[in-house]
Write a protein that holds these residues in place. Structure first.
Motif, PDB file in Angstrom:
ATOM      1  N   GLU A  97      28.998  -9.142  11.094  1.00  0.00           N
ATOM      2  CA  GLU A  97      27.802  -8.881  10.302  1.00  0.00           C
ATOM      3  C   GLU A  97      26.812  -7.958  11.010  1.00  0.00           C
ATOM      4  O   GLU A  97      26.201  -7.082  10.381  1.00  0.00           O
ATOM      5  N   GLN A 101      30.059  -4.254  10.509  1.00  0.00           N
ATOM      6  CA  GLN A 101      29.762  -3.831   9.142  1.00  0.00           C
ATOM      7  C   GLN A 101      28.695  -2.744   9.050  1.00  0.00           C
ATOM      8  O   GLN A 101      28.876  -1.761   8.313  1.00  0.00           O
ATOM      9  N   PRO A 102      27.554  -2.852   9.770  1.00  0.00           N
ATOM     10  CA  PRO A 102      26.552  -1.777   9.665  1.00  0.00           C
ATOM     11  C   PRO A 102      27.078  -0.417  10.123  1.00  0.00           C
ATOM     12  O   PRO A 102      26.567   0.620   9.679  1.00  0.00           O
ATOM     13  N   ARG A 103      28.085  -0.406  10.979  1.00  0.00           N
ATOM     14  CA  ARG A 103      28.646   0.846  11.482  1.00  0.00           C
ATOM     15  C   ARG A 103      29.917   1.250  10.737  1.00  0.00           C
ATOM     16  O   ARG A 103      30.558   2.238  11.088  1.00  0.00           O
ATOM     17  N   GLU A 104      30.277   0.462   9.732  1.00  0.00           N
ATOM     18  CA  GLU A 104      31.482   0.700   8.926  1.00  0.00           C
ATOM     19  C   GLU A 104      32.719   0.838   9.810  1.00  0.00           C
ATOM     20  O   GLU A 104      33.562   1.709   9.605  1.00  0.00           O
ATOM     21  N   ARG A 320      20.011  -7.442  15.676  1.00  0.00           N
ATOM     22  CA  ARG A 320      19.712  -7.548  14.245  1.00  0.00           C
ATOM     23  C   ARG A 320      18.853  -6.385  13.773  1.00  0.00           C
ATOM     24  O   ARG A 320      18.838  -6.045  12.588  1.00  0.00           O
ATOM     25  N   ASP A 321      18.121  -5.775  14.699  1.00  0.00           N
ATOM     26  CA  ASP A 321      17.308  -4.614  14.363  1.00  0.00           C
ATOM     27  C   ASP A 321      17.492  -3.564  15.457  1.00  0.00           C
ATOM     28  O   ASP A 321      18.309  -3.727  16.355  1.00  0.00           O
TER      29      ASP A 321
END
Length: 431
Positions: A97, A101-104, A320-321
């Motif tokens: 998560e 996922q944020p970096r695909e 997370r950020d």
């Protein structure tokens, strides 16, 4: 009544001659917190070593420590091989998560064993299994670990000599330092791959560090890394990025290869992936490469649940950020300015300064000078190590969580150490 003994007594009497770091830092450390370690006598040392990159979040990080203590106090599972546990599930879900996922990034996660060299061995074995070929290309001044497969793709002659046997099935290539600058990048390598008379067997993979830590803080250009990734695609070779020392935020982004915009086939992680200095390693692989049969590669300590707990806490707290990434970049700029000011203000040939994020090196023309600077820094209360093929580079690796004033303090101590070693070089003793 406590009997006081010389610091070196039991270590010199019982411990193998192979020990190294303790020779450069002749004290007995007792506790550590944040960016500092403390000797038994209470003397503080500012830590610009960070467990060789295993302590990106500092010593005894309170957030990670609380998660670990809570887990131990509730009798959470410690050792479980590759059994399914709640701690492993939490880590995998959070890693997917927060990081993947944020970096695909499509990777599957393999737990190969507790150390970085385990992750590299698994990557090499898998690449050879997938491609059905033995050869692997590595680069000059590379370092990938101390077990035999990892040593075979390591460039350092001293470390390779410790193997005691021939190191085979690996071919070195120059690391972003191609001769004849007018030639397009990788033309020479490409010619070797297509030439039937070159003597180079078709490689299964290429393994590379985006920034060579032990090799001397050598920073590959993004253009070079993109060219390498393209060459691997054209020539049907897997690209393995060893992010063991430079991953987990050391260069700014979570993965050091993000800046170049490439997606390796296999990635190795260790050191700060647990966040607390606990043994843990990952081999990340594209799903189509996951052709392992159950139990074909395993190990007793690949399921160390306390490391899953602290790794999960580190991801939640710092990834997370984008705050930590921005801070690392800002601290890196602060460090670069400070180091360049030190280098520019010295008589004689200016030391070379290079790095990314919070991984920096200062190379001295006289290799003995780097060792002398580290020895003097220790006397002043700053922990530094050397790197490079001749130990000619002073390596600066503070925690990513270091405070701005602590970084300034460390830079000032480094400057004092450099000034204090000008003139005839001093011997710093063996490492």
């Amino acid at each position: 009544m406590t009997v006081s003994r010389p610091a070196s007594h039991v270590f010199e009497r019982l411990e193998s001659e192979v020990r190294s770091y303790c020779r450069g830092w002749p004290t007995v450390f007792d506790r550590a917190l944040g960016s500092r370690m403390y000797g038994e006598d209470g003397r503080p040392f500012l830590d610009f070593f960070s467990g060789a990159g295993a302590l990106n979040y500092g010593h005894n990080n309170p957030v990670l420590k609380r998660a670990l203590v809570d887990y131990i106090e509730r009798d959470g599972v410690t050792h479980a091989l590759d059994m399914s546990t709640a701690a492993k599930r939490a880590f995998l879900e959070t890693f997917q998560e927060v990081v993947l996922q944020p970096r695909e990034l499509p990777y599957k996660v393999m737990f190969p064993g507790p150390a970085g060299t385990n992750a590299v061995e698994a990557a090499l074995k898998l690449a050879r299994k997938v491609k059905g070929r033995e050869a692997v290309v590595f680069f000059t001044n590379a370092f990938h670990g101390m077990s035999l497969g990892s040593l075979a793709v390591t460039g350092n002659a001293f470390k390779r000599a410790g193997a005691g046997v021939p190191l085979v099935h690996a071919t070195p290539m120059p690391y972003d330092e191609w001769p004849d600058g007018e030639d397009p990048a990788f033309r020479w390598f490409d010619r070797l791959l297509e030439g039937e008379g070159s003597g180079l067997n078709a490689p299964a993979a290429v393994i590379v560090e985006t920034v060579q830590g032990e090799g001397g803080i050598n920073v590959a250009r993004s253009e070079w890394l993109r060219g390498l990734a393209g060459l691997c695609r054209r020539r049907d070779m897997l690209l393995i990025v060893d992010d063991i020392q430079m991953g987990c935020g050391r260069t700014g982004a979570f993965f050091s290869f993000e800046q170049a915009g490439i997606v390796p086939d296999i990635v190795t992680l260790s050191k700060s992936v647990s966040g607390y200095g606990l043994p843990m390693a990952l081999t990340l692989l594209r799903p189509e490469l996951d052709i392992w049969r159950p139990g074909e590669h395993n190990g007793t300590f690949r399921g160390f649940n306390p490391a899953f707990v602290t790794a999960t806490a580190a991801l939640e707290e710092y990834w997370r950020d984008g705050r930590l990434q921005k801070q690392t970049v800002a601290r890196g700029e602060q460090m670069e300015q400070g180091l360049r000011a030190v280098a520019a203000g010295r008589p004689g040939p200016a030391p070379e300064v290079r790095g990314r994020g919070l991984a920096w090196g200062v190379e001295f023309a006289d290799p003995s000078r780097a060792a002398a600077v580290c020895a003097r820094a220790f006397e002043l209360g700053l922990l530094l190590e050397t790197s490079g093929p001749r130990d000619e580079v002073v390596k600066l690796f503070p925690p990513l969580t270091i405070e701005e004033q602590e970084l300034e303090e460390g830079l000032a101590l480094f400057a004092s150490a450099v000034r204090g070693t000008e003139g005839p070089a001093r011997s710093a003793g063996p490492r």
